[in-house]
Write an enzyme that holds these catalytic residues in place. Structure first.
Site, PDB file in Angstrom:
ATOM      1  N   ASN A 184       0.751  -1.347  -0.047  1.00 23.34           N
ATOM      2  CA  ASN A 184      -0.065   0.151  -0.062  1.00 23.34           C
ATOM      3  C   ASN A 184       0.905   1.243  -0.177  1.00 23.34           C
ATOM      4  OD1 ASN A 184       0.468   0.807   2.827  1.00 23.34           O
ATOM      5  ND2 ASN A 184      -0.482  -1.146   3.249  1.00 23.34           N
ATOM      6  N   PHE A 194      -4.295   3.641  15.214  1.00 20.12           N
ATOM      7  CA  PHE A 194      -4.165   4.816  14.292  1.00 20.12           C
ATOM      8  C   PHE A 194      -5.293   4.104  13.317  1.00 20.12           C
ATOM      9  CE2 PHE A 194      -1.097   7.959  14.341  1.00 20.12           C
ATOM     10  CZ  PHE A 194      -0.390   7.757  15.702  1.00 20.12           C
ATOM     11  N   ASP A 242      -4.574  -6.184   5.233  1.00 16.01           N
ATOM     12  CA  ASP A 242      -5.461  -7.202   6.030  1.00 16.01           C
ATOM     13  C   ASP A 242      -5.573  -8.692   5.587  1.00 16.01           C
ATOM     14  OD1 ASP A 242      -6.746  -5.112   7.813  1.00 16.01           O
ATOM     15  OD2 ASP A 242      -7.820  -4.130   5.980  1.00 16.01           O
ATOM     16  N   PRO A 287      -3.321 -11.828  10.712  1.00 14.99           N
ATOM     17  CA  PRO A 287      -3.431 -11.732  12.162  1.00 14.99           C
ATOM     18  C   PRO A 287      -3.670 -10.023  12.297  1.00 14.99           C
ATOM     19  CG  PRO A 287      -1.211 -12.062  11.848  1.00 14.99           C
ATOM     20  CD  PRO A 287      -1.800 -12.481  10.673  1.00 14.99           C
ATOM     21  N   LYS A 306     -11.019  -3.035  19.350  1.00 15.07           N
ATOM     22  CA  LYS A 306      -9.514  -3.742  19.585  1.00 15.07           C
ATOM     23  C   LYS A 306      -9.504  -3.708  20.946  1.00 15.07           C
ATOM     24  CE  LYS A 306      -8.258  -2.680  14.969  1.00 15.07           C
ATOM     25  NZ  LYS A 306      -7.198  -3.107  13.932  1.00 15.07           N
TER      26      LYS A 306
HETATM   27  N1  CTP Z   1      -3.641  -2.828  12.445  1.00 11.65           N
HETATM   28  C1  CTP Z   1      -3.060  -4.051  12.817  1.00 11.65           C
HETATM   29  N2  CTP Z   1      -2.752  -5.126  12.283  1.00 11.65           N
HETATM   30  C2  CTP Z   1      -3.715  -5.298  11.333  1.00 11.65           C
HETATM   31  C3  CTP Z   1      -4.489  -4.266  10.983  1.00 11.65           C
HETATM   32  C4  CTP Z   1      -4.563  -3.089  11.394  1.00 11.65           C
HETATM   33  O1  CTP Z   1      -2.013  -3.867  14.004  1.00 11.65           O
HETATM   34  N3  CTP Z   1      -3.583  -6.416  10.801  1.00 11.65           N
HETATM   35  C5  CTP Z   1      -3.732  -1.598  13.221  1.00 11.65           C
HETATM   36  C6  CTP Z   1      -2.953  -0.527  12.458  1.00 11.65           C
HETATM   37  O2  CTP Z   1      -1.617  -0.256  12.786  1.00 11.65           O
HETATM   38  C7  CTP Z   1      -3.873   0.479  13.073  1.00 11.65           C
HETATM   39  C8  CTP Z   1      -5.276   0.096  13.555  1.00 11.65           C
HETATM   40  O3  CTP Z   1      -5.082  -1.350  13.656  1.00 11.65           O
HETATM   41  O4  CTP Z   1      -3.318   0.998  14.318  1.00 11.65           O
HETATM   42  C9  CTP Z   1      -6.298   0.123  12.645  1.00 11.65           C
HETATM   43  O5  CTP Z   1      -6.045  -0.256  11.476  1.00 11.65           O
HETATM   44  P1  CTP Z   1      -7.086  -0.441  10.148  1.00 11.65           P
HETATM   45  O6  CTP Z   1      -6.452  -1.064   9.155  1.00 11.65           O
HETATM   46  O7  CTP Z   1      -8.111   1.026  10.084  1.00 11.65           O
HETATM   47  O8  CTP Z   1      -8.169  -1.201  10.925  1.00 11.65           O
HETATM   48  P2  CTP Z   1      -9.006  -2.400  10.467  1.00 11.65           P
HETATM   49  O9  CTP Z   1      -9.052  -3.483  11.658  1.00 11.65           O
HETATM   50  O10 CTP Z   1      -8.208  -3.138   9.449  1.00 11.65           O
HETATM   51  O11 CTP Z   1     -10.509  -1.931  10.200  1.00 11.65           O
HETATM   52  P3  CTP Z   1     -10.867  -1.602   8.510  1.00 11.65           P
HETATM   53  O12 CTP Z   1     -12.064  -2.574   8.418  1.00 11.65           O
HETATM   54  O13 CTP Z   1     -11.418  -0.303   8.746  1.00 11.65           O
HETATM   55  O14 CTP Z   1      -9.730  -1.756   7.564  1.00 11.65           O
END
Ligand code: CTP
Length: 403
Positions: A210, A333, A282, A309, A351
């Protein structure tokens, strides 16, 4: 944003070939808003001239304790009285030895002895001279006297040798001077940070990633170091230099995939604060190909994804309590396209973390500017648009209050 506004710095130069770097240092300190007053030893003038330093700083350069241009004829007292700090770069073995013994036989050593402001020295010398027991004794004594040594670094030396004793680069010295003046609100604390993107391999040459530049995470690392913390930075693939590396207070672990980032982070949760700044993929690729997938007129490949994870969620599950306070204090974040406060707060609760920081949109990837919305159980607080370093410093102060 300038970080040394209203700071008066006496820049001392002693005799060493690294003095060729000092004009650049003077320029960098001035760019940050400092006023710079140069004092040179006699030997320093063999390497760089007072005219150069005067032209760059716009201030007359002092080279002698018998200079009668100061009305009371006491340059050593006047110069140190006016200074917020004395920075000596390069600091020769001879000058370090002198200062460690409290000797004062020229203007620079006399004003160091007469000072009531902090003294920072960037040593520079041949590796044998640095390793000599006498120099090590000087360094130890200076440390005990509260003098801050910036470096030295290891590397190629002007004498042709390779080893410890090289002066830090001007930008590194300037970064450490700036750090010196920041509030030490995280002194003795350990901070863990994930930063940058992850890269999920499809085959040995292709993958999914990304646009995260890593700038925000690296800047938070810098701000945490400035506040006195010891930092472990776990970085996905990004081309950024490790902040304040020469302090020795930062460890960097480079990872590629989300799974690697997860493993490295979970192994490092013995810390006081965790900032999850990385843009973690993700989904990973279920079965990355061992060899490059050939086009060969074949059909479009079917790529199967698997969920990665959630690093932040898993770190939040490891939280313990020390002196009635949970640790690590987890900060997430969130980049949302709509309804930032609502979605970010939902994410915070999902979370199980006390604080989440929303990027107030759009287009923050790669930019030096950003604005943030900090959300915790008590509500939300906006940090107005500014350079990422300024935002990071404000965020560090908010988190320091929480722990
Ligand atoms: N994060 C993480 N591990 C992942 C995905 C996200 O540690 N596998 C952390 C990011 O570093 C950030 C926070 O989770 O601090 C939010 O990330 P985001 O991608 O916005 O959250 P998601 O849980 O993936 O939600 P969304 O459905 O909005 O993508």
């Amino acid at each position: 944003m300038q970080s040394l506004i209203n700071k008066k710095i006496v820049l001392g130069i002693s005799g060493g070939i690294a003095a060729y770097k000092t004009p650049e240092l003077a320029r960098l300190l001035m760019q940050e808003g400092a006023s710079v007053q140069v004092v040179m030893t006699e030997a320093a003038q063999q390497f760089v001239t007072p005219v150069t330093m005067q032209a760059l700083t716009g201030n007359p350069v002092f080279t002698s304790q018998w200079d009668n241009s100061i009305s009371n004829n006491m340059a050593h007292i006047e110069l140190s009285r006016a200074a917020d700090a004395i920075v000596i770069a390069p600091g020769s073995a001879d000058l370090m030895a002198k200062l460690s013994l409290g000797l004062a036989d020229d203007l620079l050593s006399t004003l160091c002895l007469a000072r009531d402001c902090p003294l920072l020295i960037a040593p520079a010398m041949n590796k044998q001279m640095w390793e000599h027991a006498a120099t090590q004794r000087s360094a130890e004594r200076l440390n005990k006297d509260g003098v801050t040594l910036l470096g030295p670094a290891s590397g190629f030396q002007a004498c042709g040798e390779v080893g410890m004793g090289r002066m830090l680069e001007p930008a590194e010295v300037a970064e450490q001077v700036i750090a010196f003046f920041q509030k030490k609100t995280l002194l003795g604390k350990k901070v863990l940070i994930t930063a940058g993107p992850t890269f999920e391999a499809i085959d040995p040459v292709r993958g999914i990633t990304n646009h995260s530049s890593g700038k925000m995470g690296f800047t938070i690392a810098r701000a945490a170091l400035e506040a006195g913390a010891q930092v472990h930075l776990i970085a996905g693939p990004c081309n950024l230099p490790t902040p304040l590396e020469a302090t020795g207070l930062i460890t960097r672990t480079n990872v590629v995939s989300a799974k690697e980032m997860h493993a490295a982070t979970l192994a490092a949760t013995d810390c006081d604060v965790f900032f999850a700044v990385a843009a973690v993929a993700d989904w990973g690729i279920a079965k990355p190909a061992k060899e490059k997938i050939k086009r060969n007129g074949k059909e479009t490949p079917n790529i199967e994804f698997v969920a990665n994870p959630d690093i932040l969620l898993d770190v939040a599950k490891t939280v313990k309590t020390k002196a009635g306070k949970p640790y690590p204090y987890c900060v997430g974040f969130a980049a949302e396209s709509t309804d930032l406060e609502k979605h970010a707060d939902e994410k915070r609760k999902r979370k199980g973390i006390p604080m989440i920081v929303g990027n107030i949109g759009p287009d923050t990837f790669g930019s030096d500017l950003n604005q943030l919305l900090v959300i915790d159980a008590s509500g939300s607080k906006k940090i107005a648009k500014a350079e990422k370093l300024q935002l990071a410093r404000q965020l560090i102060q908010l988190v320091a209050k929480k722990i």
